[in-house]
Motif scaffolding. Sequence first.
Motif, PDB file in Angstrom:
ATOM      1  N   LEU A  27      -8.040  -9.802 -10.100  1.00 18.38           N
ATOM      2  CA  LEU A  27      -7.741  -8.580  -9.465  1.00 18.38           C
ATOM      3  C   LEU A  27      -8.761  -7.935  -8.958  1.00 18.38           C
ATOM      4  O   LEU A  27      -8.987  -7.354  -7.899  1.00 18.38           O
ATOM      5  CB  LEU A  27      -6.630  -8.001 -10.021  1.00 18.38           C
ATOM      6  N   ARG A  65      -1.440 -12.090  -2.488  1.00 21.91           N
ATOM      7  CA  ARG A  65      -0.997 -12.967  -1.459  1.00 21.91           C
ATOM      8  C   ARG A  65      -1.948 -13.904  -1.108  1.00 21.91           C
ATOM      9  O   ARG A  65      -3.070 -13.703  -0.979  1.00 21.91           O
ATOM     10  CB  ARG A  65      -0.371 -12.026  -0.254  1.00 21.91           C
ATOM     11  N   LEU A  77      -5.429  -9.177  -2.538  1.00 23.01           N
ATOM     12  CA  LEU A  77      -4.800  -8.129  -3.294  1.00 23.01           C
ATOM     13  C   LEU A  77      -3.528  -7.587  -2.991  1.00 23.01           C
ATOM     14  O   LEU A  77      -3.738  -7.005  -1.623  1.00 23.01           O
ATOM     15  CB  LEU A  77      -5.780  -7.151  -3.754  1.00 23.01           C
ATOM     16  N   ASP A  78      -2.614  -7.263  -3.622  1.00 22.91           N
ATOM     17  CA  ASP A  78      -1.413  -6.672  -3.144  1.00 22.91           C
ATOM     18  C   ASP A  78      -1.248  -5.805  -4.281  1.00 22.91           C
ATOM     19  O   ASP A  78      -0.388  -6.156  -5.029  1.00 22.91           O
ATOM     20  CB  ASP A  78      -0.404  -7.574  -2.592  1.00 22.91           C
ATOM     21  N   ALA A  79      -1.873  -4.661  -4.299  1.00 22.03           N
ATOM     22  CA  ALA A  79      -1.770  -3.889  -5.645  1.00 22.03           C
ATOM     23  C   ALA A  79      -0.682  -3.287  -5.901  1.00 22.03           C
ATOM     24  O   ALA A  79      -0.412  -2.378  -6.846  1.00 22.03           O
ATOM     25  CB  ALA A  79      -3.006  -3.197  -5.696  1.00 22.03           C
ATOM     26  N   ARG A  80       0.249  -3.001  -5.061  1.00 21.92           N
ATOM     27  CA  ARG A  80       1.342  -2.222  -4.944  1.00 21.92           C
ATOM     28  C   ARG A  80       2.084  -2.322  -6.466  1.00 21.92           C
ATOM     29  O   ARG A  80       2.529  -1.530  -6.709  1.00 21.92           O
ATOM     30  CB  ARG A  80       2.281  -2.581  -3.818  1.00 21.92           C
ATOM     31  N   LEU A  82       0.968  -2.827  -9.219  1.00  8.64           N
ATOM     32  CA  LEU A  82       0.220  -2.209 -10.163  1.00  8.64           C
ATOM     33  C   LEU A  82       0.905  -0.749 -10.315  1.00  8.64           C
ATOM     34  O   LEU A  82       0.663   0.026 -11.367  1.00  8.64           O
ATOM     35  CB  LEU A  82      -1.148  -2.411 -10.191  1.00  8.64           C
TER      36      LEU A  82
END
Lengths: 117, 117
Positions: A27, A65, A77-80, A82
């Motif tokens: 990540l 993704r 990354l799709d950090a949402r 987190l």
Amino acid sequence: MIATMARAATTSDVFNAIAEPQRREILVLLRAGERPVTELAQELGMTQPGASKHLRVLREVGLVRDRRAGKQRLYCLDARGLRPVHEWTGGFERFWNESFDRLDAYVQGLRPTGNTE
Amino acid sequence: MIATMARAATTSDVFNAIAEPQRREILVLLRAGERPVTELAQELGMTQPGASKHLRVLREVGLVRDRRAGKQRLYCLDARGLRPVHEWTGGFERFWNESFDRLDAYVQGLRPTGNTE
DNA sequence: TTGACGCATGCTGATATGGGCATATGATCG
DNA sequence: CGATCATATGCCCATATCAGCATGCGTCAA
């Protein structure tokens, strides 16, 4: 399914997904932008299959993704996902900010985990 | 230690410790103040041995501390160990705040205007 | 001291996991 | 189509983990 269920599947929970150090590293790397599997594997010193497996877990909890780019598959990354973790831990903020009554003294000799990244 | 090591011991990492839903519940409960094991077990609908084991894990990573009180053993929160987690996830904050260039659109479940950069 | 209570441990069974490896699947190119 | 890169999967092994249950251990009261 009277089963004993040893543990909730890692693949179903963000908390579990980031419990793996190598997945956290992935990540972190992806913050710099999308990357193909092999490159990630190389930079993290793991095998390609290994990287793919971790990426799968991360994908299944929605933290990354993927996108096809010719022969490659770029992961981003799709950090949402987190955010809930950040908020959950944030719910304890006052407990580490306020100097507890005598907690501070009590724990003076302890060593916090200090695992920052 | 020629071992294959399936996973880092849960007991050595805060990230792992909070990967368990029930352990997170324990931590939440302890925000209200110290509590004896049986009470925790009861409020969370788990067995006493079960609670003890989770508490042990939490104790070993430093998220809780215990204190004798007569026959009972009172556990209390020491949330400082959660701070690293909060900060680590915080390192991704801009990634869920900023509306990514085309990420937002991309993820909203639709197709970008063919603007693939 | 003997119980009873509160909690920690040990053991077992079922299952999840991660790593290594070989191989299937996909896509691109000649 | 066949060769080849880029990934994803399947399998096996050793281990980690969790729940349930029985039991050990320390503390307090009578």
